[in-house]
Design a protein around this motif. Structure first.
Motif, mmCIF file in Angstrom:
data_model
loop_
_atom_site.group_PDB
_atom_site.id
_atom_site.type_symbol
_atom_site.label_atom_id
_atom_site.label_comp_id
_atom_site.label_asym_id
_atom_site.label_seq_id
_atom_site.Cartn_x
_atom_site.Cartn_y
_atom_site.Cartn_z
ATOM 1 N N TRP A 108 -8.231 5.590 0.801
ATOM 2 C CA TRP A 108 -7.265 6.535 1.031
ATOM 3 C C TRP A 108 -8.101 7.748 0.328
ATOM 4 C CZ3 TRP A 108 -5.391 9.459 -2.897
ATOM 5 C CH2 TRP A 108 -4.970 8.667 -4.206
ATOM 6 N N TRP A 127 -3.354 0.158 -10.072
ATOM 7 C CA TRP A 127 -3.873 1.708 -10.631
ATOM 8 C C TRP A 127 -5.134 1.255 -11.293
ATOM 9 C CZ3 TRP A 127 1.954 2.381 -12.174
ATOM 10 C CH2 TRP A 127 2.618 2.970 -11.160
ATOM 11 N N TRP A 137 0.419 10.820 -4.198
ATOM 12 C CA TRP A 137 -0.527 10.352 -5.078
ATOM 13 C C TRP A 137 -1.790 11.253 -4.774
ATOM 14 C CZ3 TRP A 137 2.594 7.075 -2.413
ATOM 15 C CH2 TRP A 137 2.190 6.496 -1.183
ATOM 16 N N LYS A 152 0.211 11.716 -12.225
ATOM 17 C CA LYS A 152 0.341 10.858 -11.041
ATOM 18 C C LYS A 152 0.421 11.512 -9.806
ATOM 19 C CE LYS A 152 0.529 6.445 -9.474
ATOM 20 N NZ LYS A 152 0.541 6.740 -7.998
ATOM 21 N N GLN A 206 3.629 -4.035 -11.537
ATOM 22 C CA GLN A 206 4.083 -2.747 -10.842
ATOM 23 C C GLN A 206 4.610 -3.367 -9.507
ATOM 24 O OE1 GLN A 206 0.540 -0.780 -9.121
ATOM 25 N NE2 GLN A 206 1.826 0.531 -8.213
ATOM 26 N N GLY A 211 -5.654 0.389 -2.713
ATOM 27 C CA GLY A 211 -4.445 1.109 -2.204
ATOM 28 C C GLY A 211 -3.457 0.369 -1.855
ATOM 29 N N LEU A 270 9.609 6.688 -2.101
ATOM 30 C CA LEU A 270 9.394 5.154 -2.600
ATOM 31 C C LEU A 270 9.249 5.635 -4.223
ATOM 32 C CD1 LEU A 270 5.844 4.788 -3.369
ATOM 33 C CD2 LEU A 270 6.062 5.978 -1.117
HETATM 34 C C1 GAL Z 1 1.652 3.326 -3.395
HETATM 35 C C2 GAL Z 1 2.021 3.471 -4.709
HETATM 36 C C3 GAL Z 1 1.307 4.574 -5.216
HETATM 37 C C4 GAL Z 1 -0.082 4.617 -4.964
HETATM 38 C C5 GAL Z 1 -0.361 4.343 -3.631
HETATM 39 C C6 GAL Z 1 -1.975 4.343 -3.411
HETATM 40 O O1 GAL Z 1 2.120 2.014 -2.722
HETATM 41 O O2 GAL Z 1 3.332 3.497 -4.778
HETATM 42 O O3 GAL Z 1 1.826 4.896 -6.798
HETATM 43 O O4 GAL Z 1 -0.747 3.723 -6.083
HETATM 44 O O5 GAL Z 1 0.140 3.025 -3.315
HETATM 45 O O6 GAL Z 1 -2.374 3.005 -3.938
#
Ligand code: GAL
Length: 420
Positions: free
Chosen positions: A250, A36, A270, A338, A91, A68, A302
């Motif tokens: 993204w 993050w 997100w 978030k 994480q 990402g 997720l």
């Molecule tokens: C996912 C994660 C989210 C966000 C997203 C984009 O895997 O669970 O919190 O960070 O990637 O990076």
């Protein structure tokens, strides 16, 4: 008498020192490892800021590896874990990503004690607890619930172009040429993992809940006719995306929708966090949302979580961090920024001052929809499958051969022990 008095003195000294130690709590450096960074950072930064107020003697090192969905961070983490240099906490997605990688390798501590000490056994949805657990223990502390299958758009732009929100992929494919004729990209796409992200929404729509789940318990073959047909549909959808996808993050794919160069984007929520917290948009005005085509009534979930690696340098501070991350207070700080909803059942999610209109709707769907797990974000398959799925996707992108791709996926599923 004199002896008794000195014993009392010694005792009170010992107790005094002990209570000072208790009052002092944890101290020293605490390294929190995540992906993050930058635009993805504000929620974690807010969580760390409050933790720092609570534990002034702990110095949090916010160690991030940009990229990402954690593709880059996981590679760095692997090197560190295998090299005996784990961060204090990292994480990870709740589910197979952690269990199938670091739990089976005995690299994580069982956190059942933390759930019991904090009274969390009935403070998380039972399905989520199951996802984080094996018969041997509970392996992570979830900080949120994110949704993978969301379609984003700008309501005013659709109205201007005379385009309706598609409720299935056939409708999307029917309107794709009209949008292209207006000089707009029908569906924006970013770098490679976002292709997989789009794919999981398409596969869920085309195979249905039972078909999707059956892929992960091994009761459905990747070579079944409907799976092969799904790849063909996916190829047609890709023909409605931008040519420069591979070079976009993204966030940049989301920007295309916001600035009107694309009509739609499929991304996890997100993206709502980014559009509200970073871009300052109002949910419902600046952007609209719907379940990705063909998945209404299904919530592909997720959960971002943190764990305690064996050999964490500062175990005491890590336990304090995990207790805070898993608290309703911590989750109500993190999630509104978030774009996710709290996993803790006491999260104040009905508070509209805290949780915006998008998050209210996500919470309502989470409570009422059929819930399935995300592949790309670690819930349903071990990392061995998820990382090799990138190769499966490359085969499809370079050949557009649905049968060859299905065969390759079947081989990867077999190698990864899916269904064993
Ligand atoms: C996912 C994660 C989210 C966000 C997203 C984009 O895997 O669970 O919190 O960070 O990637 O990076």
């Amino acid at each position: 008498m004199k002896k008794l008095m000195s014993l009392a003195l010694v005792l009170s000294l010992v107790l005094g020192v002990a209570s000072i130690a208790l009052a002092q709590g944890p101290s020293g450096e605490l390294e929190i490892f995540s992906w993050w960074a930058g635009d993805e950072g504000p929620a974690l930064e807010a969580l760390i800021a409050r933790f720092a107020e609570m534990y002034p003697d702990v110095e949090v090192v916010n160690a991030t590896v940009t990229g990402g969905s954690g593709v880059n961070a996981r590679a760095v983490l692997k090197t560190r874990m295998l090299g005996g240099d784990p961060p204090d906490s990292f994480q990870v997605h709740a589910g197979q990503e952690l269990i199938g990688t670091w739990v089976i390798a005995d690299r994580m501590e069982d956190l059942t004690f933390l759930f019991e000490e904090n009274g969390w056994m009935d403070k998380y949805p039972a399905g989520l607890l199951d996802l984080m657990s094996t018969d041997e223990g509970i392996w992570s502390v979830p900080v949120n619930i994110h949704r993978s299958n969301v379609l984003w758009y700008v309501p005013a732009n659709l109205a201007e172009w005379g385009v309706e929100v598609p409720t299935n992929w056939a409708e999307f494919l029917a309107v794709c040429p009209t949008i292209q004729a207006a000089g707009v990209t029908p569906l924006s796409l970013g770098e490679n993992w976002t292709v997989n992200h789009l794919w999981e929404s398409v596969a869920l729509a085309e195979l249905g809940v039972d078909g999707w789940n059956a892929l992960w318990d091994g009761s459905k073959a990747w070579t079944d006719a409907d799976v092969v047909a799904m790849w063909d549909t996916f190829g047609q959808i890709l023909d409605c995306t931008n040519d420069d996808a591979a070079s976009l993050s993204w966030q940049q794919a989301t920007d295309m929708v916001v600035n009107g160069t694309a009509a739609f984007n499929v991304m996890g929520d997100w993206a709502a966090g980014y559009m509200v917290t970073t871009l300052g948009l109002e949910p419902g005005e600046g952007f609209g949302w719907a379940a990705s085509p063909g998945t209404d009534g299904v919530f592909m979930m997720l959960s971002d979580a943190f764990g305690l690696p064996v050999g964490a340098p500062n175990r005491d501070a890590t336990v304090a961090w995990l207790a805070f991350v898993g608290s309703a207070e911590g989750q109500d700080i993190f999630n509104p920024l978030k774009g996710s909803i709290p996993a803790h059942l006491d999260g104040d999610v009905t508070n509209a001052d805290l949780y915006n209109a998008y998050l209210q709707s996500a919470a309502a769907d989470w409570a009422s929809n059929t819930v399935v797990g995300s592949l790309v974000h670690g819930a349903v398959a071990p990392e061995l499958f998820s990382s090799n799925f990138a190769t499966v996707m490359e085969i499809f992108l370079s050949s557009r051969d649905a049968t060859a791709t299905s065969n390759a996926a079947a081989a990867v599923a077999l190698q990864s022990g899916i269904g064993d």
